[in-house]
Design an enzyme around this catalytic site. Sequence first.
Site, PDB file in Angstrom:
ATOM      1  N   GLN A 122     -45.494 -56.098 -21.601  1.00 20.81           N
ATOM      2  CA  GLN A 122     -45.772 -56.536 -20.233  1.00 20.81           C
ATOM      3  C   GLN A 122     -44.921 -55.730 -19.248  1.00 20.81           C
ATOM      4  O   GLN A 122     -43.713 -55.588 -19.421  1.00 20.81           O
ATOM      5  CB  GLN A 122     -45.480 -58.049 -20.117  1.00 20.81           C
ATOM      6  CG  GLN A 122     -45.849 -58.661 -18.793  1.00 20.81           C
ATOM      7  CD  GLN A 122     -47.350 -58.688 -18.527  1.00 20.81           C
ATOM      8  OE1 GLN A 122     -48.171 -58.788 -19.434  1.00 20.81           O
ATOM      9  NE2 GLN A 122     -47.733 -58.591 -17.267  1.00 20.81           N
ATOM     10  N   ASP A 139     -53.789 -51.801 -23.760  1.00 17.30           N
ATOM     11  CA  ASP A 139     -53.746 -51.592 -22.307  1.00 17.30           C
ATOM     12  C   ASP A 139     -54.437 -50.284 -21.933  1.00 17.30           C
ATOM     13  O   ASP A 139     -54.828 -50.080 -20.785  1.00 17.30           O
ATOM     14  CB  ASP A 139     -52.289 -51.483 -21.822  1.00 17.30           C
ATOM     15  CG  ASP A 139     -51.712 -52.804 -21.355  1.00 17.30           C
ATOM     16  OD1 ASP A 139     -52.474 -53.610 -20.801  1.00 17.30           O
ATOM     17  OD2 ASP A 139     -50.497 -52.995 -21.549  1.00 17.30           O
ATOM     18  N   LYS A 177     -52.388 -64.725 -21.642  1.00 20.10           N
ATOM     19  CA  LYS A 177     -52.883 -63.849 -22.710  1.00 20.10           C
ATOM     20  C   LYS A 177     -52.819 -64.571 -24.048  1.00 20.10           C
ATOM     21  O   LYS A 177     -53.752 -64.483 -24.852  1.00 20.10           O
ATOM     22  CB  LYS A 177     -52.063 -62.552 -22.745  1.00 20.10           C
ATOM     23  CG  LYS A 177     -52.400 -61.627 -21.580  1.00 20.10           C
ATOM     24  CD  LYS A 177     -51.403 -60.501 -21.370  1.00 20.10           C
ATOM     25  CE  LYS A 177     -51.731 -59.769 -20.059  1.00 20.10           C
ATOM     26  NZ  LYS A 177     -50.713 -58.794 -19.661  1.00 20.10           N
TER      27      LYS A 177
HETATM   28  N1  GUN Z   1     -48.436 -56.021 -15.644  1.00 19.77           N
HETATM   29  C1  GUN Z   1     -49.387 -56.286 -14.727  1.00 19.77           C
HETATM   30  N2  GUN Z   1     -50.595 -55.965 -15.204  1.00 19.77           N
HETATM   31  C2  GUN Z   1     -50.401 -55.483 -16.449  1.00 19.77           C
HETATM   32  C3  GUN Z   1     -51.276 -55.013 -17.458  1.00 19.77           C
HETATM   33  O1  GUN Z   1     -52.491 -54.931 -17.314  1.00 19.77           O
HETATM   34  N3  GUN Z   1     -50.687 -54.643 -18.622  1.00 19.77           N
HETATM   35  C4  GUN Z   1     -49.355 -54.687 -18.812  1.00 19.77           C
HETATM   36  N4  GUN Z   1     -48.870 -54.277 -19.988  1.00 19.77           N
HETATM   37  N5  GUN Z   1     -48.520 -55.128 -17.901  1.00 19.77           N
HETATM   38  C5  GUN Z   1     -49.044 -55.540 -16.727  1.00 19.77           C
END
Ligand code: GUN
Length: 287
Positions: free
Chosen positions: A97, A120, A53
């Site tokens: 996350q 998200d 990211k």
């Molecule tokens: N963990 C796995 N996929 C995601 C996601 O799309 N967003 C977040 N915040 N955590 C994750």
Amino acid sequence: MGQIIDGKAISASVRAQLKRETELLIGQTGYTPALAVILVGDDPASAVYVRNKQRACAEIGFRALEYRLPASTSQKELDDLIDALNADDTVDGILVQLPLPHGLDEQSVLLRIRPDKDVDCFHPYNVGRVMTGKSRLAPCTPMGVMELIHSTGVDVAGKECVVIGRSNIVGKPLSMLLLRENGTVTVCHSKTRDLGAVCRRADILVAAVGRAGLITGDMIKPGAVVIDVGINRTPDGKLTGDVDFATAEPVASYITPVPGGVGPMTIAMLMQNTLVAAKEHLAEKGK
Ligand code: GUN
């Protein structure tokens, strides 16, 4: 023979477009969109996701803020960081996350992130807005699936769409996005009777359950578009989807591979949400 939907190439082209839009925005306003990513603990898979990211942010020209907190972080400390980022008007997106280490409350974290910074799209307010069709933000993986469907040129309107899996992050929101585009949507799950019969009705079939090879070629209507959201590890460590590619590919009109299908799209959509959030913040400031 199914045509392969190249998620890697489509993701790269979305990110290239976002980069151009971001350069334009910075040129016009002097403002650089910013995404804050919080990683608590030391889950190795999460660390890889967070690094990817950060890299995507840098590539597009966003400001990337990274907060790495120890697994021993208290709820209060995490809440305080979210509050500070909520209040910081140079931060457009906040992503915590998941999963969080034991002892931290995921639901309360998702509720705490200001909905306008919730890139998200996990906050119940945004979940509701996706359902009512008013939201410009949408959850990243379902939005990535929609982009892949759009890339085929197949119109969702009036089509039988079957989504296998009813998770809050994929199956449920995706069914809303398909409905928004006037698909006739069926959501299947572990209690669904005769999964094969339901799947065989689908013009557009999306598998998002996390069971390797669950969907075989005999469950696919000839000419269907098949999107595989599953990410599973085979005993020998290889990545594989929920769809048995070898038997499905000859039946489908278009099909995503795993890896290289939906996976690369999620991050591109996160970047898109960040830019959308930044533009909304600028509009609120009258810029
Ligand atoms: N963990 C796995 N996929 C995601 C996601 O799309 N967003 C977040 N915040 N955590 C994750």
